[in-house]
Design an enzyme around this catalytic site. Structure first.
Site, short mmCIF file in Angstrom:
data_model
loop_
_atom_site.label_atom_id
_atom_site.label_comp_id
_atom_site.label_asym_id
_atom_site.label_seq_id
_atom_site.Cartn_x
_atom_site.Cartn_y
_atom_site.Cartn_z
N SER A 119 -7.49 0.97 3.70
CA SER A 119 -8.04 0.47 2.44
C SER A 119 -9.20 -0.48 2.71
O SER A 119 -9.38 -0.97 3.84
CB SER A 119 -6.93 -0.27 1.69
OG SER A 119 -7.44 -0.89 0.54
N SER A 120 -9.97 -0.74 1.67
CA SER A 120 -10.99 -1.80 1.74
C SER A 120 -10.62 -3.00 0.87
O SER A 120 -11.42 -3.95 0.77
CB SER A 120 -12.34 -1.26 1.28
OG SER A 120 -12.79 -0.26 2.15
N ASN B 200 -6.43 4.25 -6.81
CA ASN B 200 -7.59 4.84 -6.14
C ASN B 200 -8.65 5.20 -7.18
O ASN B 200 -9.45 4.36 -7.52
CB ASN B 200 -7.24 6.02 -5.24
CG ASN B 200 -8.41 6.35 -4.31
OD1 ASN B 200 -9.19 5.46 -3.97
ND2 ASN B 200 -8.56 7.60 -3.91
N THR C 223 -9.85 0.45 -9.20
CA THR C 223 -9.07 -0.67 -8.64
C THR C 223 -9.25 -1.90 -9.54
O THR C 223 -10.17 -1.94 -10.35
CB THR C 223 -9.52 -0.98 -7.19
OG1 THR C 223 -9.43 0.20 -6.39
CG2 THR C 223 -8.74 -2.09 -6.53
N ARG D 149 0.84 -1.19 0.00
CA ARG D 149 0.00 0.00 0.00
C ARG D 149 0.88 1.26 0.00
O ARG D 149 1.96 1.27 0.61
CB ARG D 149 -0.84 -0.02 1.26
CG ARG D 149 -1.76 1.18 1.49
CD ARG D 149 -2.95 1.17 0.60
NE ARG D 149 -4.06 1.96 1.12
CZ ARG D 149 -5.13 2.26 0.39
NH1 ARG D 149 -5.22 1.86 -0.86
NH2 ARG D 149 -6.11 2.95 0.92
N GLY E 87 -13.87 -1.58 -6.32
CA GLY E 87 -15.15 -0.96 -5.95
C GLY E 87 -15.14 -0.11 -4.71
O GLY E 87 -16.21 0.14 -4.14
N GLY E 88 -13.96 0.33 -4.23
CA GLY E 88 -13.92 1.24 -3.07
C GLY E 88 -14.58 0.58 -1.87
O GLY E 88 -14.28 -0.56 -1.51
N1 GLY Z 1 -8.84 3.11 -2.71
C1 GLY Z 1 -9.82 2.21 -2.31
C2 GLY Z 1 -9.36 1.32 -1.24
O1 GLY Z 1 -8.16 1.08 -1.10
O2 GLY Z 1 -10.18 0.85 -0.48
#
Ligand code: GLY
Length: 605
Positions: free
Chosen positions: A488-489, A437, A417, A139, A509-510
């Site tokens: 992050s997700s 992102n 993503t 990350r 998908g965030g």
């Molecule tokens: N940028 C989306 C995530 O990392 O969750």
């Protein structure tokens, strides 16, 4: 009935936190001081303002997933050339990690909206011979010049323009370090880095047709790319319109950069002229990224988050991703309900799942951050006891209202993503999710490197309670700080049965990534669906705040009516991201390429 979700979600945690042994969490070696200045608003005349919500997605409604069977192994990615490159590496005797490295670099060329050198992500690796799994965290980190107030306006409020659309948003890229580390530690040894990079270099140099997801996403990203001449010259035509059908995307600069990495490894990216060009791009537009930030970047090998569900072992990503923790938390809650007899996507099973989602996302906002900087109660949040306590509070007939005095954040969306899944003949597996992102990240290409830079620092909580572009809120634990990774997700996940790979999955998908992965896991493991159906079934999403369930348009109207009758605020939302997945079958593996974005391919060997 109005029961504040957070208080319930809190109750168990507060009880346990008292007796809970603090996990010693030291900042990573060389973590910079938090006293660095936070200057760096975009310089006047640098990038014109654009709509902060501009994270458009080329994701469409689900068509039936494309599936393939592989007797020995399988590769599933968002882009067909990248998939074929991965399969070829496997056919030539490479292992899943070799293939993942080749695919990771290839997607940086063929899927520039999300595949990347200038962003970061997470790789889950399962090593069959050692029955061992590792989580590689690459990350992005915040530069030394980022401080707690870096993304605030003059009134002390979160300023999305700074965190999403300007150079302060750029995190130190981790992808090149992450992929090369994976190869060094877990590659088969049969391929050099240069050999794995060769297909990506050829595609960058010779060019690829503009089609499928590339065509769709360029159209949507035109305004972001048009802001930066270095990006416009690669992705747009002279008249400012994006490359379109019939055009070829040639990336000579990116080919040079990949050549340098092939020759000198990650050093070429983190210490040479490439690093200088990245710094210059940031500084010249008012950013705070410095050469030492890039030189000091380190990927981290972490213990996966571990859970069990109905006797299966679930391995997923620990912080700095929230994905693994909340996937396991939701599975633990749901394990106590007879979902299978309620059936997949019935009002009753969806209701329980949505209630579990609310609880998990309330905890996400409260407890999650970069565990190298803050204590994250991973053990507690993933414990069966805690889940049992949360389950007690779920009413199987009535939706819990989300009590909050805070204004609702805007709902997030988007299919930014990308995720790919790989299994090899020896039973090794890779689940990799990485990102810039937003689609095309900040939209800024660094000088003559061909590298698109990320805007990942928007995933910090710019201010307590402020929402990121995906509507996710957070507090002090996810506050910006030098050297810290924004939460992050991303949820690359491997499910094992009796020690063998059963399911490999993940999604873009965030904020919707974690719930997408949950639904693929449940569909495959709980409901016994084929992987094609597990990936295709319409999905729902709730992220605690705003208090609404977004459902894909393919969800039958009677289901939506039944959910509404249970008290859910249902809204048709954008399709959830492409969850490219692999499931073990009696004689090998079946892969499913999610068709929510065009151009994906599952191919076996
Ligand atoms: N940028 C989306 C995530 O990392 O969750």
């Amino acid at each position: 009935m109005q029961v504040p979700v957070r208080r319930l979600a809190f109750a168990g945690a507060m009880l346990c936190l008292v007796a809970w042994p603090a996990i010693a969490q030291a900042p990573s070696a060389g973590a910079p001081s938090s006293e660095a200045p936070s200057s760096g608003a975009p310089s006047p005349g640098a990038a014109p303002r654009i709509d902060a919500q501009a994270a458009p997605s080329s994701i469409t409604e689900p068509a039936r997933a494309q599936t393939a069977i592989g007797r020995r192994g399988m590769v599933v990615t968002q882009e067909k050339r990248a998939t074929r490159i991965g399969v070829e590496i496997l056919e030539r005797g490479g292992n899943a990690v070799d293939a993942a490295v080749a695919v990771g670099f290839a997607l940086a060329v063929t899927l520039p909206r999300a595949g990347n050198l200038g962003g970061g992500g997470f790789m889950m690796v399962h090593l069959a011979d050692r029955n061992e799994s590792v989580a590689i965290d690459y990350r992005e980190t915040a530069p030394r010049g980022i401080a707690a107030d870096s993304f605030l306006d003059a009134d002390g409020k979160a300023d999305p323009e700074k965190s999403r659309n300007g150079p302060l948003a750029i995190g130190v890229p981790g992808t090149v370090a992450g992929l090369t580390l994976a190869l060094e530690r877990h590659g088969s040894g049969k391929f050099t880095l240069a050999e794995l990079l060769a297909p990506a270099i050829a595609l960058a140099r010779e060019g690829i047709p503009v089609e499928d997801d590339l065509l769709d996403s360029l159209l949507l990203a035109q305004p972001r790319l048009a802001r930066w001449p270095s990006a416009a010259k690669i992705f747009l035509k002279q008249d400012g319109t994006p490359l379109g059908a019939g055009d070829t995307l040639v990336q000579q600069d990116l080919a040079h950069t990949l050549d340098a990495i092939a020759r000198d490894g990650a050093r070429a990216f983190y210490t040479g002229p490439i690093a200088d060009e990245i710094v210059a791009a940031a500084v010249n537009s008012g950013g705070v990224l410095r050469r030492s930030d890039i030189e000091d970047y380190m990927p981290v090998v972490r213990e996966p988050v571990r859970g069990t569900f109905r006797g299966y072992d679930v391995l997923s990503m620990p912080p700095a991703s929230s994905g693994g923790v909340h996937l396991v938390e939701m599975l633990n809650i749901l394990e106590g309900f007879p979902l299978r007899s309620l059936r997949a996507n019935s009002p009753a099973s969806l209701h329980l799942m949505i209630e579990a989602m609310k609880l998990a996302y309330a905890d996400r906002a409260e407890y999650l951050g970069d565990s190298d900087f803050v204590d994250v109660p991973i053990e507690l949040l993933t414990s069966k006891d805690y889940a049992a306590e949360l389950r007690e509070g779920i009413d199987s007939r009535q939706a819990r209202e989300v009590g909050s005095t805070l204004p609702d954040p805007p709902a997030g969306g988007g299919g930014n993503t990308t995720h790919f899944s790989i299994v090899d003949a020896a039973g090794n597996a890779v689940a990799n999710t990485y990102s810039l992102n937003f689609n095309y990240g900040l939209g800024l290409v660094a000088g003559t490197t061909g590298i698109l830079l990320n805007n990942t620092l928007d995933d910090f909580a710019a201010a307590p309670g402020a929402a990121n572009a995906f509507g996710l809120t957070g507090g002090a634990l996810n506050a910006p700080a030098p050297g810290k990774r924004p939460l992050s997700s991303m949820t690359p996940t491997i499910v094992l049965k009796d020690g063998k790979v059963h399911l490999v999955t993940g999604a873009p998908g965030g904020s919707r990534i974690i719930t997408t992965v949950l639904q693929v896991v449940l569909n495959a493991v709980e409901y016994g669906k084929s992987i094609g159906e597990a990936v295709t079934l319409p999905r729902v999403h709730h992220q605690w705040r705003p208090d609404e369930v977004t459902v894909e348009k393919a969800m039958p109207a009677e289901i939506v009516r039944a959910l509404t009758a249970r008290g859910h605020n249902v809204r048709f939302g954008p399709a959830a991201g492409s969850a490219h997945s692999i499931l073990a079958i009696p004689d090998g593996y079946m892969g499913a390429a999610d068709q929510r974005a065009r151009g994906s391919l599952a191919a076996g060997y």
